[in-house]
Design an enzyme around this catalytic site. Structure first.
Site, mmCIF file in Angstrom:
data_model
loop_
_atom_site.group_PDB
_atom_site.id
_atom_site.type_symbol
_atom_site.label_atom_id
_atom_site.label_comp_id
_atom_site.label_asym_id
_atom_site.label_seq_id
_atom_site.Cartn_x
_atom_site.Cartn_y
_atom_site.Cartn_z
ATOM 1 N N ASP A 71 14.926 18.475 107.633
ATOM 2 C CA ASP A 71 13.942 17.688 107.093
ATOM 3 C C ASP A 71 13.411 18.387 105.727
ATOM 4 O O ASP A 71 13.695 19.687 105.745
ATOM 5 C CB ASP A 71 12.843 17.356 108.053
ATOM 6 C CG ASP A 71 12.358 18.613 108.653
ATOM 7 O OD1 ASP A 71 12.655 19.796 108.468
ATOM 8 O OD2 ASP A 71 11.653 18.385 109.778
ATOM 9 N N ASN A 130 2.903 16.439 117.980
ATOM 10 C CA ASN A 130 2.805 14.805 118.341
ATOM 11 C C ASN A 130 4.182 14.220 119.060
ATOM 12 O O ASN A 130 4.152 13.267 118.713
ATOM 13 C CB ASN A 130 2.243 14.253 117.002
ATOM 14 C CG ASN A 130 3.392 14.366 115.886
ATOM 15 O OD1 ASN A 130 4.388 15.049 116.091
ATOM 16 N ND2 ASN A 130 2.988 13.891 114.586
ATOM 17 N N HIS A 132 7.170 14.649 117.598
ATOM 18 C CA HIS A 132 8.191 14.352 116.508
ATOM 19 C C HIS A 132 9.594 15.196 116.601
ATOM 20 O O HIS A 132 9.453 16.333 117.018
ATOM 21 C CB HIS A 132 7.620 14.444 115.177
ATOM 22 C CG HIS A 132 7.250 15.637 114.597
ATOM 23 N ND1 HIS A 132 6.551 15.840 113.398
ATOM 24 C CD2 HIS A 132 7.592 16.835 114.711
ATOM 25 C CE1 HIS A 132 6.444 17.012 112.819
ATOM 26 N NE2 HIS A 132 7.242 17.850 113.828
ATOM 27 N N GLU A 137 8.357 10.971 112.923
ATOM 28 C CA GLU A 137 7.108 10.852 113.495
ATOM 29 C C GLU A 137 6.900 9.537 114.241
ATOM 30 O O GLU A 137 7.491 8.598 114.193
ATOM 31 C CB GLU A 137 6.120 10.531 112.053
ATOM 32 C CG GLU A 137 5.781 11.506 111.037
ATOM 33 C CD GLU A 137 5.380 13.014 111.583
ATOM 34 O OE1 GLU A 137 5.289 13.168 112.832
ATOM 35 O OE2 GLU A 137 4.527 13.348 110.516
HETATM 36 P P1 PGA Z 1 6.857 24.592 115.464
HETATM 37 O O1 PGA Z 1 7.115 23.066 114.922
HETATM 38 O O2 PGA Z 1 8.133 25.115 115.965
HETATM 39 O O3 PGA Z 1 6.318 25.384 114.273
HETATM 40 O O4 PGA Z 1 5.863 24.582 116.436
HETATM 41 C C1 PGA Z 1 7.727 22.230 115.596
HETATM 42 C C2 PGA Z 1 7.672 20.950 114.762
HETATM 43 O O5 PGA Z 1 6.551 20.515 114.244
HETATM 44 O O6 PGA Z 1 8.847 20.032 114.915
#
Ligand code: PGA
Length: 230
Positions: A71, A130, A132, A137
């Site tokens: 991404d 959340n 995702h 999303e």
């Molecule tokens: P994080 O992010 O590993 O920094 O918790 C995960 C994400 O938002 O996909």
């Protein structure tokens, strides 16, 4: 309704990194040409650092593997410190000695590149607070394609924390269709703040509201630390 999945539980983030590095090491030993979708974010960083140590020690070789970007934010310059491409290069591609990469520029270019690779062998994923995956999303159905989209307030907030400054409102993400077609998926989850969403993803109903819930359709390995599960 697909079955529930139980994660492998590790005591803490450091043990998680060891177990995840073991899993990834085994995959690349079995297939040196492994094509790997590579998440950034905080969770996989200790795993990548452990893999780099193993490469340095000569225990494993990633030089014939391909790293594929998951991404990116829209509208940032190549030298922007928030570039997820650069984060992937710094944390994974360079320290592990990969020479082949696929950058996520546009849905058409990315789809063609994945086809040329013959699909993804392994997707290394973190879990958004959340639910995702990449920047798929909520709501994202399982056939959501590679696309540009607006980030949710929750992701704007969690991503702001990486840099201490706001991130762009728009992003591009590998589609749910690409992620779910990977031959293996490895989900890494660390910290008490992920506990609710991890249980929803592994034990709740499959729903676009928790895109990670669709991972149970895949050959899924989940490694979590105790704080994220118990
Ligand atoms: P994080 O992010 O590993 O920094 O918790 C995960 C994400 O938002 O996909």
């Amino acid at each position: 309704m697909v079955g529930e999945v139980t994660p492998t539980i590790q005591a803490d983030a450091e043990q998680l990194a060891q177990a995840a590095a073991d899993f990834i090491t085994a995959q690349v030993r079995a297939n040196p040409h492994l094509s790997i979708l590579v998440a950034t974010g905080n969770t996989p960083m200790p795993t990548y650092a452990e893999l780099a140590r193993r490469v340095e020690a000569g225990d494993v070789d990633f030089s014939r593997a391909t790293a594929v970007q998951l991404d990116e934010y829209l509208g940032i310059e190549d030298d922007d410190p928030r570039s997820l491409w650069n984060w992937m290069r710094r944390s994974f591609v360079e320290p592990l000695g990969l020479t082949r990469t696929v950058r996520l520029h546009s849905p058409g270019q990315f789809g063609a590149a994945i086809r040329d690779l013959g699909g993804l062998d392994l997707a290394i994923l973190g879990l958004g607070p959340n639910g995702h995956l990449g920047f798929n999303e909520p709501p994202s159905p399982p056939d959501a394609p590679t696309r540009t989209l607006a980030l949710t307030p929750a992701s704007l907030e969690s991503n702001r924390a990486y840099w201490g400054v706001a991130v762009p409102a728009g992003a591009i993400t590998a589609g749910m269709d690409v992620i779910l077609a990977a031959r293996q998926t490895l989900l890494l989850v660390s910290g008490a703040h992920k506990r609710g969403v991890l249980h929803a993803a592994l034990r709740g109903p499959e729903t676009p509201e928790v895109p990670a819930s669709f991972l149970r359709r895949t050959a899924l390995t989940v490694i979590a630390d105790e704080a994220a599960w118990t």
